[in-house]
Design a protein around this motif. Sequence first.
Motif, PDB file in Angstrom:
ATOM      1  N   GLN A 149       0.827  -1.206   0.000  1.00 13.00           N
ATOM      2  CA  GLN A 149       0.000   0.000   0.000  1.00 13.00           C
ATOM      3  C   GLN A 149       0.863   1.259   0.000  1.00 13.00           C
ATOM      4  OE1 GLN A 149      -3.793  -0.411   0.424  1.00 13.00           O
ATOM      5  NE2 GLN A 149      -2.800  -2.129  -0.586  1.00 13.00           N
ATOM      6  N   THR A 150       1.984   1.201   0.726  1.00  9.76           N
ATOM      7  CA  THR A 150       2.899   2.329   0.861  1.00  9.76           C
ATOM      8  C   THR A 150       4.313   1.763   0.914  1.00  9.76           C
ATOM      9  OG1 THR A 150       1.264   3.403   2.292  1.00  9.76           O
ATOM     10  CG2 THR A 150       3.447   4.369   2.266  1.00  9.76           C
ATOM     11  N   ALA A 151       5.259   2.497   0.348  1.00  8.42           N
ATOM     12  CA  ALA A 151       6.667   2.091   0.434  1.00  8.42           C
ATOM     13  C   ALA A 151       7.531   3.332   0.535  1.00  8.42           C
ATOM     14  CB  ALA A 151       7.068   1.260  -0.782  1.00  8.42           C
ATOM     15  N   TRP A 152       8.712   3.177   1.127  1.00 10.11           N
ATOM     16  CA  TRP A 152       9.654   4.275   1.272  1.00 10.11           C
ATOM     17  C   TRP A 152      11.066   3.737   1.114  1.00 10.11           C
ATOM     18  CZ3 TRP A 152      13.428   5.350   5.084  1.00 10.11           C
ATOM     19  CH2 TRP A 152      13.990   6.638   4.999  1.00 10.11           C
ATOM     20  N   PHE A 153      11.859   4.412   0.289  1.00 11.63           N
ATOM     21  CA  PHE A 153      13.268   4.073   0.088  1.00 11.63           C
ATOM     22  C   PHE A 153      14.111   5.111   0.821  1.00 11.63           C
ATOM     23  CE2 PHE A 153      12.108   2.482  -4.446  1.00 11.63           C
ATOM     24  CZ  PHE A 153      11.547   1.343  -3.923  1.00 11.63           C
ATOM     25  N   ASN A 154      14.995   4.659   1.697  1.00 13.86           N
ATOM     26  CA  ASN A 154      15.879   5.559   2.425  1.00 13.86           C
ATOM     27  C   ASN A 154      16.882   6.152   1.441  1.00 13.86           C
ATOM     28  OD1 ASN A 154      17.833   6.773   4.044  1.00 13.86           O
ATOM     29  ND2 ASN A 154      17.685   5.205   5.632  1.00 13.86           N
ATOM     30  N   PRO A 155      16.883   7.487   1.231  1.00 11.83           N
ATOM     31  CA  PRO A 155      17.773   8.091   0.237  1.00 11.83           C
ATOM     32  C   PRO A 155      19.253   7.940   0.574  1.00 11.83           C
ATOM     33  CG  PRO A 155      16.617   9.799   1.475  1.00 11.83           C
ATOM     34  CD  PRO A 155      16.028   8.476   1.881  1.00 11.83           C
ATOM     35  N   GLU A 156      19.548   7.563   1.804  1.00  4.72           N
ATOM     36  CA  GLU A 156      20.943   7.277   2.170  1.00  4.72           C
ATOM     37  C   GLU A 156      21.458   6.037   1.427  1.00  4.72           C
ATOM     38  OE1 GLU A 156      23.438   6.206   6.227  1.00  4.72           O
ATOM     39  OE2 GLU A 156      21.551   7.299   6.402  1.00  4.72           O
TER      40      GLU A 156
END
Length: 194
Positions: A149-156
């Motif tokens: 439903q939701t995802a997030w990639f750590n920009p680090e």
Amino acid sequence: MTADKTFVTRSHRLLAPRIAYLIGTLTAEGRPNLIPVSNVTSVSTDPQHVAVAVFKKWETFRSMMTSAGFTLSVPVSSQLDAVWKLGAKYSNFPAGSTEEKLRASGLELDLEKSGYGPVVPSGIGWMSCRIIARIDLAGDHATFVGEVQTAWFNPEYLHPDGTPAAPVHPVMQQTGNRFTTAGDEMRTMDYFRE
């Protein structure tokens, strides 16, 4: 040629090393929990579906049988100590309660990003999944399929398209208390030049 029964009972070890993901859930009372699970795979990319196998004797199994979803965070190798503590039932880390285990892990948890459970914002990334199937094949684990439903990639660690922005070293379980991490990136174009 016949397979030795010992090999058969340990054949899952041929699938190692596997990334140790952190599966977040909420109990029926709304208490957060987070455990390491390495039995995870993508089973569809359109739509995005992941399958997670959870040991039936764990609280996470009971939560996932009644909850609407779960979270999946990807820890980095420097978080191995926290992963080990979160696996208290497996690692025998002396945690008196789930709350004590979460505190002892030392991980920053975000309880607001998903209504399905905690996520770890300092890892490689995370996703929040709505459970669309519960599969029990009468083994010691049950399989849960979640639609992302939701995802997030750590920009680090990752660019917005999911490709590495820096060396990515997830925690990977070889077996039991043996862990490793990913090595150097290899590119197929380096091997198949014309």
